[in-house]
Scaffold this motif. Structure first.
Motif, short mmCIF file in Angstrom:
data_model
loop_
_atom_site.label_atom_id
_atom_site.label_comp_id
_atom_site.label_asym_id
_atom_site.label_seq_id
_atom_site.Cartn_x
_atom_site.Cartn_y
_atom_site.Cartn_z
N MET A 124 18.12 40.32 24.19
CA MET A 124 17.28 39.43 25.00
C MET A 124 15.98 40.11 25.44
O MET A 124 15.22 39.52 26.21
CB MET A 124 18.06 38.98 26.24
N TRP A 172 20.30 31.32 22.32
CA TRP A 172 19.25 31.04 23.29
C TRP A 172 19.81 30.78 24.68
O TRP A 172 19.26 31.24 25.68
CB TRP A 172 18.45 29.82 22.82
N LEU A 212 8.24 34.06 23.16
CA LEU A 212 9.59 33.72 23.61
C LEU A 212 10.37 33.02 22.50
O LEU A 212 11.59 33.23 22.35
CB LEU A 212 9.49 32.81 24.84
N LEU A 266 20.39 33.49 27.52
CA LEU A 266 19.32 33.97 28.39
C LEU A 266 19.45 33.39 29.79
O LEU A 266 19.01 34.00 30.78
CB LEU A 266 17.95 33.60 27.80
N LYS A 269 12.71 38.24 24.51
CA LYS A 269 12.66 36.98 25.26
C LYS A 269 12.38 37.24 26.73
O LYS A 269 11.55 36.56 27.36
CB LYS A 269 13.97 36.21 25.09
N GLU A 288 11.64 37.59 18.80
CA GLU A 288 12.84 38.32 18.40
C GLU A 288 13.10 38.19 16.91
O GLU A 288 13.55 39.15 16.27
CB GLU A 288 14.04 37.80 19.21
#
Length: 521
Positions: free
Chosen positions: A389, A246, A73, A249, A392, A77
């Motif tokens: 995303m 971030w 997580l 998300l 994640k 990415e």
């Protein structure tokens, strides 16, 4: 460097992802460790570990998997799909060596955690990688094969531990653990010959390099119309998503990232709360302690059940792209609800007849799960998350799997001891609860490219539509999705105009009041 193309490249990628599936079940509590933890040489080496210590040895693997998922997580990415797989393989190799060289329990526990971290990384990133390099018409098939091979690993681990059990030395437990090195080493050697996800490359490097990868995957020229169509879809998706952070998300704005994350988290929550691991982990024990089945027969029944379970896991290859994800999950939930209730009934039928009925229901439960919730949840999370995303969202979904897997296997022994057959009524209720959740909240993704799936979630949504937008349209296909998309865009424009009008009126009102006061003075 030799670079396979087209069908050969896709087969190589599929082989790599299959090995991850085999390795997943080979290393976990149901696999090798479950088969060696009570072996003579293992018990002697670790001074007859208590039940609590055995629980820690096996359960820490799930903790490691959860940590690995959360690690992905954070870094997945940025590193990309292939580098993340490298890291997962390195963790697995180090963890395997630590386990094989352990002579005391704390040393072994550390090895279990490190191995679990590697598997957690791979289960987070590999389905995402596979979904991003596959076409819309075969993505479900490839991901189904990957998921089905989880059970192949389960079977393989059982046969290897059974064969090793005839040894009298430490080979009895060290050899099955070391077999894991084969899977991780193959991935380390093969992945350099495979391609990075073109969608990740387009996002983090250049659209030109992504185009070359698309052409390689399709074995076409870079200027081929089909290659250019996929390139343009990816480029348009990146333009519409814009820059992300971030915090995006957890936002449910124009891309509905929070909704997508919850869908991926929820579908793997449902996978574990079908009750599958309350059966798979403890079937021989349940047959011996709660039904009139002898120990040898219980192990034979468990082996036969696992074998037919593995066979049925491959059946969805025949219909996954025809029936669709929603329908498979809906009917899977219905089937497991009924079968859980019938297992509870079997516990209350006296004598051999009750035992036979319960065993048959267990086998049918395996089959229903293998044809529905074994494969769809793992493919669904990477399908429905946006490009920026996706890793994640996949990591959050993987964490959900390991979190609820740990909860189920922890509470099952005490729950069975406390409430007996009523425990399976609990699973029947859980499966029943999934039916409305899937029907109202989960869009259909069969036959859609990843960029077409993005269109389901475009628009801010209002009220309940924040979580139901596009669900029914997705069942009808691309045309209905695009029509709904246009409606949402018109609605957003009208709302924006309305907001601008209100803002203008608010600005004008004080002015008119001020004029009136000036005149009165």
């Amino acid at each position: 460097m030799f670079q396979p193309r087209g069908k050969t490249l896709n087969i190589w990628i599929s082989a790599a992802t299959i090995l991850v599936g085999v390795h997943l079940r080979f290393t976990d509590d149901q696999g090798v460790m479950g088969g060696i933890i009570d072996s003579t040489s293992f018990v002697k080496q670790f001074n007859n570990p208590s039940a609590l210590q055995q629980g820690h040895i096996t359960g820490l693997y799930d903790i490691g998997c959860l940590v690995g998922s959360l690690l992905t997580l954070v870094i997945g990415e940025k590193l990309g799909r292939r580098k993340s797989i490298y890291i997962g393989c390195v963790f697995v190799i180090i963890g395997t060596i630590l386990q094989a060289t352990a002579r005391v329990i704390p040393h072994l526990m550390v090895g279990r955690v490190v191995t679990g971290m590697g598997v957690g990384v791979m289960t987070s990133i590999v389905p995402t990688w596979q979904s991003e390099v596959s076409g819309a018409d075969n993505r479900g098939v490839y991901l189904t094969i990957q998921s089905a091979n989880i059970n192949t690993g389960f079977l393989l681990s059982n046969w290897i531990t059974l064969g090793a059990s005839y040894a009298t030395s430490q080979f009895q437990w060290i050899f099955p653990i070391c077999v894991q090195l084969i899977f991780a080493s193959y991935l380390l050697v093969s992945v350099p010959f495979l391609v990075e996800s073109p969608r990740w490359v387009a996002n983090h490097k250049s659209i030109e390099e992504a185009t070359r990868i698309i052409a390689c995957l399709q074995d076409r020229d870079e200027n081929d119309p089909e290659v250019l169509r996929v390139r343009d879809e990816i480029s348009a998706a990146l333009e519409e998503e814009g820059q992300s952070s971030w915090s995006d998300l957890f936002k449910n704005g124009g891309q509905q990232n929070f909704r997508r994350m919850l869908l991926g988290f929820g579908v793997l929550y449902m996978q574990q709360l079908t009750g599958i691991n309350s059966i798979a982990y403890y079937l021989p024990i349940v047959l011996v302690e709660y039904l009139p089945v002898k120990e040898n027969m219980a192990h034979i029944i468990a082996a036969v059940a696992a074998t037919q379970y593995a066979v049925f896991s491959f059946v969805p290859v025949l219909f996954i792209e025809k029936i669709g994800r929603r329908t498979i999950m809906l009917w899977g939930a219905v089937a497991m609800m009924i079968l859980s209730a019938l297992i509870a009934v079997g516990f209350n039928v006296p004598g051999q007849g009750g035992a036979i009925m319960t065993v048959v229901m267990y086998c049918l439960f395996y089959d229903a799960f293998g044809m529905s919730y074994l494969n769809v949840p793992w493919m669904y999370a990477p399908e429905i998350n946006s490009l920026q995303m996706r890793s994640k969202g996949g990591a959050v979904a993987s964490a959900s799997n390991w979190l609820f897997n740990g909860i189920v296997v922890t509470v099952t022994p005490s729950s069975l001891a406390a409430i007996g057959w009523k425990y399976y009524v609990v699973w029947a209720v859980f499966n029943a609860s999934f039916i409305p959740m899937i029907y109202f909240l989960y869009p259909e993704t069969k036959g859609l490219s990843l960029e077409q799936i993005d269109h389901i979630f475009e628009g801010k949504g209002h009220g309940r539509s924040c979580f139901t937008q596009g669900v029914q349209e997705s069942v009808k296909g691309v045309a209905a999705i695009e029509a709904s998309r246009a409606d949402h865009r018109r609605s957003d424009i009208e709302n924006a105009r309305y907001d601008d009008s209100d803002s203008t009126n608010e600005k004008e009102a004080p002015t008119s009041v001020g004029v009136e006061h000036a005149n009165s003075d």
